[in-house]
Design a protein around this motif. Structure first.
Motif, PDB file in Angstrom:
ATOM      1  N   GLY A  82       3.488   1.318  18.750  1.00 37.91           N
ATOM      2  CA  GLY A  82       2.358   1.534  17.859  1.00 37.91           C
ATOM      3  C   GLY A  82       2.645   2.498  16.730  1.00 37.91           C
ATOM      4  N   LEU A  83       3.518   3.480  16.954  1.00 38.12           N
ATOM      5  CA  LEU A  83       3.924   4.394  15.884  1.00 38.12           C
ATOM      6  C   LEU A  83       5.004   3.792  14.993  1.00 38.12           C
ATOM      7  N   LEU A  84       5.790   2.868  15.547  1.00 35.17           N
ATOM      8  CA  LEU A  84       6.894   2.281  14.783  1.00 35.17           C
ATOM      9  C   LEU A  84       6.405   1.301  13.729  1.00 35.17           C
ATOM     10  N   TYR A  85       5.360   0.547  14.026  1.00 36.03           N
ATOM     11  CA  TYR A  85       4.881  -0.465  13.076  1.00 36.03           C
ATOM     12  C   TYR A  85       4.477   0.143  11.728  1.00 36.03           C
ATOM     13  N   HIS A 122       8.288   2.523   5.279  1.00 37.86           N
ATOM     14  CA  HIS A 122       9.685   2.557   4.850  1.00 37.86           C
ATOM     15  C   HIS A 122      10.016   1.367   3.951  1.00 37.86           C
ATOM     16  N   LEU A 123       9.462   0.203   4.262  1.00 37.66           N
ATOM     17  CA  LEU A 123       9.704  -0.981   3.447  1.00 37.66           C
ATOM     18  C   LEU A 123       8.859  -1.010   2.181  1.00 37.66           C
ATOM     19  N   THR A 147      -2.538 -15.253  12.862  1.00 42.96           N
ATOM     20  CA  THR A 147      -3.965 -14.993  12.693  1.00 42.96           C
ATOM     21  C   THR A 147      -4.259 -13.530  12.391  1.00 42.96           C
ATOM     22  N   PHE A 148      -3.507 -12.623  13.022  1.00 44.05           N
ATOM     23  CA  PHE A 148      -3.861 -11.202  12.923  1.00 44.05           C
ATOM     24  C   PHE A 148      -2.813 -10.335  12.234  1.00 44.05           C
ATOM     25  N   ASP A 149      -1.673 -10.901  11.860  1.00 41.21           N
ATOM     26  CA  ASP A 149      -0.619 -10.070  11.272  1.00 41.21           C
ATOM     27  C   ASP A 149      -0.084 -10.660   9.963  1.00 41.21           C
ATOM     28  N   ARG A 150       0.701 -11.721  10.071  1.00 39.94           N
ATOM     29  CA  ARG A 150       1.294 -12.433   8.929  1.00 39.94           C
ATOM     30  C   ARG A 150       2.248 -11.578   8.091  1.00 39.94           C
ATOM     31  N   SER A 151       2.844 -10.563   8.659  1.00 41.19           N
ATOM     32  CA  SER A 151       3.799  -9.742   7.916  1.00 41.19           C
ATOM     33  C   SER A 151       5.208  -9.998   8.433  1.00 41.19           C
ATOM     34  N   ARG A 152       6.179  -9.883   7.528  1.00 40.60           N
ATOM     35  CA  ARG A 152       7.564 -10.077   7.931  1.00 40.60           C
ATOM     36  C   ARG A 152       8.023  -8.970   8.885  1.00 40.60           C
ATOM     37  N   SER A 153       7.565  -7.740   8.618  1.00 41.45           N
ATOM     38  CA  SER A 153       7.941  -6.646   9.510  1.00 41.45           C
ATOM     39  C   SER A 153       7.351  -6.839  10.904  1.00 41.45           C
ATOM     40  N   GLY A 154       6.105  -7.351  10.976  1.00 46.83           N
ATOM     41  CA  GLY A 154       5.501  -7.612  12.275  1.00 46.83           C
ATOM     42  C   GLY A 154       6.242  -8.689  13.045  1.00 46.83           C
ATOM     43  N   LEU A 155       6.668  -9.750  12.351  1.00 49.27           N
ATOM     44  CA  LEU A 155       7.421 -10.824  13.008  1.00 49.27           C
ATOM     45  C   LEU A 155       8.771 -10.317  13.496  1.00 49.27           C
ATOM     46  N   GLY A 156       9.471  -9.560  12.637  1.00 53.24           N
ATOM     47  CA  GLY A 156      10.783  -9.049  13.033  1.00 53.24           C
ATOM     48  C   GLY A 156      10.707  -8.070  14.182  1.00 53.24           C
ATOM     49  N   LEU A 157       9.743  -7.157  14.133  1.00 49.60           N
ATOM     50  CA  LEU A 157       9.596  -6.201  15.230  1.00 49.60           C
ATOM     51  C   LEU A 157       9.156  -6.886  16.515  1.00 49.60           C
ATOM     52  N   GLY A 158       8.282  -7.893  16.405  1.00 50.14           N
ATOM     53  CA  GLY A 158       7.861  -8.617  17.596  1.00 50.14           C
ATOM     54  C   GLY A 158       9.022  -9.307  18.292  1.00 50.14           C
ATOM     55  N   ILE A 159       9.886  -9.940  17.504  1.00 51.87           N
ATOM     56  CA  ILE A 159      11.059 -10.609  18.081  1.00 51.87           C
ATOM     57  C   ILE A 159      12.011  -9.591  18.697  1.00 51.87           C
ATOM     58  N   THR A 160      12.220  -8.466  18.006  1.00 51.37           N
ATOM     59  CA  THR A 160      13.106  -7.421  18.539  1.00 51.37           C
ATOM     60  C   THR A 160      12.560  -6.840  19.837  1.00 51.37           C
TER      61      THR A 160
END
Length: 279
Positions: A143-146, A152-153, A205-218
């Motif tokens: 939650g703090l990393l997102y 940062h980006l 539906t609730f995110d749609r960000s590239r950082s969210g997708l990348g962090l979710g996969i990681t």
């Protein structure tokens, strides 16, 4: 023919005129040099002011010292405020992670998806003691990393930034976890594909960000590796494993959980002052 005395008279007149012009020219050059020497001092009075004794007056030094002290105190208060908000967000995220771990793990245990030793099941939470604090710590870190990665980006997340959207995201995540324990498919591959589609739908539906997708996969990848290690060492086990030692749909749960906790962390970070930079 011209007379000789006229010639001498004209020569003496020319000499006298030349003698009169020469001192005037010399005096003009001397005045120009003196003016050049004086003009920088006159046109640049700041240099004189810098070396004037009035500039080193104790009142000036006291004023500059007070201004520097005021800037230091404001920077210190800003830093303390930022750390105070950081601790608050960490505690909230830790509590959310503990609650979700207890509820979702209890659901998995009741459906005999996750198996713990008998002495663990007999406890009040029907879960191992280390599961809630580990999940709470992971939720605080994620939650703090997102919002940190977003900052940062240079891409602040502004899509559906309200608590109503965050609560719906939590409800969908709980529903996906419930579906993994309740739905019966012919094989685990069909269940895994269904949960993968639902997890991507939650992100869209609730995110749609590239950082969210990348962090979710990681997060899904790292959490899957840790779970494989724990199951391999006999800490607990899954019934009917089809992806080495775990279920193939477990990475989908980790992915959707990372997106959900990330949305909570982003919402908590709204309105928080930026981290002060030390020059």
């Amino acid at each position: 023919m011209p007379r000789l005395d006229d010639h001498f008279w004209s020569c003496s007149c020319l000499a006298s005129e030349r003698h009169k012009k020469h001192p005037r020219t010399a005096a003009g050059g001397l005045a120009a040099k003196v003016e050049e020497m004086i003009s920088p001092t006159v046109t640049n009075p700041s240099s004189l002011a810098d070396h004037s004794p009035g500039n080193s007056h104790p009142s000036h030094r006291h004023r500059s010292a007070s201004m520097s002290g005021h800037s230091c105190s404001s920077t210190s208060s800003h830093t303390n405020s930022w750390h105070h908000h950081l601790v608050q967000r960490s505690l909230v995220l830790f509590s959310v992670g503990v609650v979700l771990a207890l509820v979702l793990n209890l659901l998995q245990i009741q459906r005999n998806v996750t198996l713990f030793p008998e002495e663990v099941i007999a406890t009040i939470f029907s879960s191992a003691w280390w599961v809630p604090p580990c999940c709470g710590t992971a939720a605080a870190v994620v939650g703090l990393l997102y919002p940190c990665i977003d900052s940062h980006l240079g891409e602040p997340h502004k899509f559906k930034r309200e608590w109503a959207s965050v609560m719906r995201c939590i409800a969908v995540f709980v529903g996906i976890n419930h579906a993994s324990a309740k739905l019966d498919f012919a094989n685990n591959v069909q269940l895994s594909l269904t949960l993968a589609a639902l997890s991507l739908g939650l992100w869209w539906t609730f995110d749609r960000s590239r950082s969210g997708l990348g962090l979710g996969i990681t997060i899904a990848f790292l959490a899957t590796l840790i779970t494989q290690f724990l199951v391999y060492n006999g800490v607990y086990q899954y019934t009917s494993p089809d992806f080495l030692y775990i279920r193939s749909w477990l990475p989908c749960i980790f992915f959707s959980g990372g997106v959900t906790v990330g949305n909570i962390g982003r919402q908590l970070a709204m309105g928080v002052p930026e981290k002060p930079h030390s020059d």
